[in-house]
Design an enzyme around this catalytic site. Sequence first.
Site, PDB file in Angstrom:
ATOM      1  CG  HIS A  58       1.297  -5.493  -6.690  1.00 22.90           C
ATOM      2  ND1 HIS A  58       1.398  -4.532  -7.670  1.00 22.90           N
ATOM      3  CD2 HIS A  58       1.186  -4.827  -5.521  1.00 22.90           C
ATOM      4  CE1 HIS A  58       1.353  -3.338  -7.112  1.00 22.90           C
ATOM      5  NE2 HIS A  58       1.221  -3.478  -5.810  1.00 22.90           N
ATOM      6  CG  HIS A 101       5.471  -1.190  -3.112  1.00 16.21           C
ATOM      7  ND1 HIS A 101       5.057  -2.444  -2.711  1.00 16.21           N
ATOM      8  CD2 HIS A 101       4.394  -0.642  -3.740  1.00 16.21           C
ATOM      9  CE1 HIS A 101       3.804  -2.643  -3.064  1.00 16.21           C
ATOM     10  NE2 HIS A 101       3.375  -1.562  -3.696  1.00 16.21           N
ATOM     11  CB  CYS A 122      -4.410   3.683  -5.279  1.00 12.41           C
ATOM     12  SG  CYS A 122      -5.722   3.556  -4.048  1.00 12.41           S
ATOM     13  CG  HIS A 164       2.697   2.132  -7.072  1.00 14.40           C
ATOM     14  ND1 HIS A 164       1.603   1.673  -7.778  1.00 14.40           N
ATOM     15  CD2 HIS A 164       2.825   1.333  -5.992  1.00 14.40           C
ATOM     16  CE1 HIS A 164       1.094   0.632  -7.154  1.00 14.40           C
ATOM     17  NE2 HIS A 164       1.804   0.399  -6.067  1.00 14.40           N
ATOM     18  CD  GLU A 208      -6.155   5.177 -11.108  1.00  9.66           C
ATOM     19  OE1 GLU A 208      -7.290   5.015 -10.580  1.00  9.66           O
ATOM     20  OE2 GLU A 208      -5.106   4.855 -10.543  1.00  9.66           O
ATOM     21  CE1 TYR A 243      -3.103  -2.181   1.519  1.00  9.37           C
ATOM     22  CE2 TYR A 243      -2.197   0.037   1.354  1.00  9.37           C
ATOM     23  CZ  TYR A 243      -2.705  -1.101   0.756  1.00  9.37           C
ATOM     24  OH  TYR A 243      -2.813  -1.168  -0.603  1.00  9.37           O
ATOM     25  CD  GLU A 277      -1.352  -3.414  -3.429  1.00 14.91           C
ATOM     26  OE1 GLU A 277      -0.183  -3.106  -3.114  1.00 14.91           O
ATOM     27  OE2 GLU A 277      -1.920  -3.010  -4.463  1.00 14.91           O
ATOM     28  CD  GLU A 327       0.390  -0.032  -1.930  1.00 14.62           C
ATOM     29  OE1 GLU A 327       0.421  -0.342  -3.124  1.00 14.62           O
ATOM     30  OE2 GLU A 327      -0.501   0.677  -1.425  1.00 14.62           O
ATOM     31  CD1 TRP A 340      -7.005   1.865  -0.544  1.00  8.74           C
ATOM     32  CD2 TRP A 340      -6.503  -0.271  -0.991  1.00  8.74           C
ATOM     33  NE1 TRP A 340      -7.363   1.623  -1.854  1.00  8.74           N
ATOM     34  CE2 TRP A 340      -7.060   0.321  -2.162  1.00  8.74           C
ATOM     35  CE3 TRP A 340      -6.103  -1.601  -1.037  1.00  8.74           C
ATOM     36  CZ2 TRP A 340      -7.232  -0.383  -3.351  1.00  8.74           C
ATOM     37  CZ3 TRP A 340      -6.263  -2.298  -2.225  1.00  8.74           C
ATOM     38  CH2 TRP A 340      -6.820  -1.698  -3.353  1.00  8.74           C
TER      39      TRP A 340
END
Length: 204
Positions: free
Chosen positions: A35, A42, A77, A79, A97, A115, A125, A127, A174
């Site tokens: 980032h 990604h 959120c 990855h 989390e 977005y 961001e 993604e 987002w």
Amino acid sequence: MAGRHVGSVEPDHEHVVLLDESGKVIGTALKAEVHTTDTPLHLAFSCYVVGSDGRVLLTQRAPAKRTWPGVWTNACCGHPGLDEDLVGAVLRRLTHELGIRGEVEVTPLLPDFRYRAVMDNGIVENEICPVFLAHVPAGVTVTPDPSEVADHRWVTPAEFRALIAAGDVPVSPWAVLQMQRLPDDDWSSAADSPTPTGAPPPTS
């Protein structure tokens, strides 16, 4: 994409999957380094958690987060790793989390969501970010990791929409875009009939 799983262990050095404009995998990069002011496209995901009473879990991002610290957003959120199943990645982040363990049913909400957003400091961001809904049983225990989550609350989808409209607290870009595509209350119809955005699904 639906299933029941138990979240797996968070890797020590998390990578993100890099994509070209068609959604094809073209490599990986360290999450800690990806980032920047010129973030490459990604693969990511967003997840909303809904309880047996229909309320959804909102979280406030920890102040140390590199992107959008302190803002309110959906439950989590993350990855997925290279060749990692998206549902497995969702459950991994729910455990890491939020401390959510046990049986969780995960279904797609907006499988084609994509977005790009820019922070005031220029960090980007960028993604392809499928959105999922995680159904948790009554009485689920939420124990957030303070390095990820500063606060959390349960609200109805309509209350979250009203929070965004009021503008009294910052909400992630987002989540704002996602809520524009989701119905006020019953999200099951959104899972059955997602509205296309033109974002390509990730491919190998």
